[in-house]
Design an enzyme around this catalytic site. Structure first.
Site, PDB file in Angstrom:
ATOM      1  N   ARG A 192       0.824  -1.219   0.000  1.00 33.10           N
ATOM      2  CA  ARG A 192       0.000   0.000   0.000  1.00 33.10           C
ATOM      3  C   ARG A 192       0.858   1.269   0.000  1.00 33.10           C
ATOM      4  O   ARG A 192       0.425   2.291  -0.542  1.00 33.10           O
ATOM      5  CB  ARG A 192      -0.956  -0.006   1.200  1.00 33.10           C
ATOM      6  CG  ARG A 192      -2.176  -0.884   0.951  1.00 33.10           C
ATOM      7  CD  ARG A 192      -3.112  -0.893   2.133  1.00 33.10           C
ATOM      8  NE  ARG A 192      -4.396  -1.461   1.771  1.00 33.10           N
ATOM      9  CZ  ARG A 192      -5.233  -2.015   2.639  1.00 33.10           C
ATOM     10  NH1 ARG A 192      -4.925  -2.081   3.918  1.00 33.10           N
ATOM     11  NH2 ARG A 192      -6.393  -2.501   2.235  1.00 33.10           N
TER      12      ARG A 192
ATOM     13  N   GLY B 214     -12.411  -4.819   1.108  1.00 35.46           N
ATOM     14  CA  GLY B 214     -13.814  -4.436   1.235  1.00 35.46           C
ATOM     15  C   GLY B 214     -14.245  -3.541   0.076  1.00 35.46           C
ATOM     16  O   GLY B 214     -15.344  -3.703  -0.468  1.00 35.46           O
TER      17      GLY B 214
ATOM     18  N   GLY C  11      -5.671  -5.843   2.316  1.00 33.40           N
ATOM     19  CA  GLY C  11      -4.326  -5.702   2.865  1.00 33.40           C
ATOM     20  C   GLY C  11      -3.691  -7.039   3.198  1.00 33.40           C
ATOM     21  O   GLY C  11      -2.555  -7.312   2.809  1.00 33.40           O
TER      22      GLY C  11
ATOM     23  N   LYS D  27     -12.900  -9.899   9.103  1.00 35.35           N
ATOM     24  CA  LYS D  27     -13.899  -8.817   9.206  1.00 35.35           C
ATOM     25  C   LYS D  27     -15.277  -9.386   8.875  1.00 35.35           C
ATOM     26  O   LYS D  27     -15.921  -8.999   7.887  1.00 35.35           O
ATOM     27  CB  LYS D  27     -13.532  -7.670   8.270  1.00 35.35           C
ATOM     28  CG  LYS D  27     -12.252  -6.945   8.695  1.00 35.35           C
ATOM     29  CD  LYS D  27     -11.891  -5.823   7.745  1.00 35.35           C
ATOM     30  CE  LYS D  27     -10.634  -5.122   8.191  1.00 35.35           C
ATOM     31  NZ  LYS D  27     -10.131  -4.162   7.192  1.00 35.35           N
TER      32      LYS D  27
END
Ligand SMILES: Nc1ncnc2c1ncn2[C@@H]1O[C@H](COP(=O)(O)OP(=O)(O)O)[C@@H](O)[C@H]1O
Ligand SMILES: O=C(OP(=O)(O)O)[C@H](O)COP(=O)(O)O
Length: 401
Positions: free
Chosen positions: A41, A381, A358, A202
């Site tokens: 990232r 997401g 990630g 998540k």
């Protein structure tokens, strides 16, 4: 979504000497000693920052890291400064806060082409609440806004959405554009059969996505922390595995919905269980219906890997978000590594493979397979929501082209 104005539309005359608030997604994985374990990232944010520097802008970088509740030292962005400085070829300054007088002084002292990193914007609860007063304070630091945080574009937060109301022009960065161009193209008219693999931890944000995915995909493979809520919904014992109790009814409904939509929904048939959440935990393989009391599922088992591989062999497009297990512990990385390897092989045979998120990207990088995939996305997401056909609030807020 209408196409958005790009940072590339801004030229030297628009940028020289200007203070630019750049929202980036520097939410990288750190190990216990706060060492960066995957810098994807950070590298992905470089082209926009360099463009701004080369055109004489004064660059103010803002990001979140993790999901802190208030100021939490282990979620500080400070450990990122050396790598960011190295990649940009300048000494990046670091602020101890993201708003306030001290930050204003540091911004005022920035030279043309200089870069300042603000502290974790989620140290303020106002960020996730998209509080307008907080967004105004962020906006007051700069003359214009660039959003390059694709990984956070599905969140309507102060630094991703709110600030764009108070700071104009508000434009998309190069990473944001590249991700949208690729992903919208690949998933709007995918080559079929089209499969999604969803895992990770998540659960509450991803389980809701699954329902909409049934409208798009032919096959859905589930792994990671997601599966235990489904097992429990089926009446299986889950020991001390990760479960979202308030999503049990939804999980039951999803089995029915998969049937009615004609989607193959595959859950792992066996799991690797551990007696504690640790790298040196005792472990064993058990059937999905046989997780013993006091044990927790931390990876998918060998039979599941075999079935998943056979199923993936039938596909033409695959999107993968979320690791199959706790891959940070070597012992529980087998399922994730097997899927990474399978997707790399499939890419070599012309299948479109898209990896998002990630940790999923970190796992693929760790396996040395990133360059084999069709597209490595910095958003997990965010890429799933795009796939659902949703507009991303962080993109909607930007100026139309
Ligand atoms: N069975 C499991 N139980 C608990 N955590 C898990 C399990 N499987 C995977 N995880 C964790 O999920 C995390 C990644 O989840 P998530 O953030 O949703 O993925 P991504 O960043 O790829 O979108 C990893 O840290 C991994 O250890
Ligand atoms: O890591 C991220 O998302 P991802 O795990 O879905 O790729 C983004 O930085 C967004 O983080 P959030 O899910 O805490 O809002």
């Amino acid at each position: 979504m209408a196409s958005k104005r790009s940072v590339g539309d801004l030229k030297s005359a628009d940028l020289k000497g200007k203070k630019v608030f750049v929202r980036v997604d520097l939410n990288v994985p750190l190990d216990e000693s706060l060492k960066i374990t995957d810098d994807t990232r950070i590298r992905a944010a470089v082209p926009t920052i360099k463009y701004l520097m080369e055109n004489g802008a004064r660059v103010i970088l803002s990001s979140h890291l993790g999901r802190p509740k208030g100021v939490t030292p282990k979620f500080s962005l400070k450990p990122l400064v050396p790598r960011l400085s190295e990649l940009l070829g300048v000494n990046v300054g670091m602020a101890n806060d993201c708003i306030g007088e001290e930050v204003e002084k540091l911004v005022a002292a920035l030279p043309d082409g200089g870069v300042l990193l603000l502290e974790n914007v989620r140290f303020y609860k106002e960020e996730e609440k998209n509080d307008p007063e907080f967004a105004k304070k962020l906006a007051s630091l700069a003359d214009l806004y660039v959003n390059d945080a694709f990984g956070t574009a599905h969140r309507a937060h102060a630094s991703t959405e709110g600030v764009a109301k108070y700071l104009k022009p508000a434009v998309a960065g190069f990473l944001m554009q590249k991700e949208l161009d690729y992903l919208v193209g690949a998933v709007s008219n995918p080559k079929r059969p089209f499969a999604a693999i969803v895992g990770g931890s998540k659960v509450s944000s991803k389980i809701g996505v699954i329902e909409s995915l049934f409208e798009k995909v032919d096959i859905l493979l589930l792994g990671g922390g997601m599966i235990f809520t489904f097992y429990k919904a089926q009446g299986y014992p889950v020991g001390s595995s990760l479960v979202e109790e308030d999503k049990l009814a939804l999980a039951t409904a999803l089995f029915e919905k998969a049937k009615s939509k004609g989607v193959s929904l595959l859950l792992p048939t066996d799991v690797v269980v551990a007696n504690k959440f640790a790298a040196d935990a005792e472990s064993k393989v058990v059937p999905a219906s046989g997780i013993p009391d006091g044990w927790m599922g931390l990876d998918i088992g060998p039979d599941s890997i075999k079935t998943f591989n056979q199923t993936l062999d039938t596909t033409k497009t695959v999107i993968w978000n979320g690791p199959m297990g706790v891959f940070e512990f070597e012992k529980f990385a087998v399922g994730t590594e097997a899927i990474a390897k399978k997707l790399a092989d499939l890419s070599g045979n012309g299948v479109i493979t898209i990896i998002g998120g990630g940790d999923s990207v970190a796992a693929v990088e760790k396996a040395g397979l990133a360059d084999k995939m069709s597209h490595i996305s910095t958003g997990g997401g965010a890429s799933l929501e795009l796939l659902e056909g949703k507009s991303l609030p962080g993109v909607l807020a930007l100026d139309d082209a």
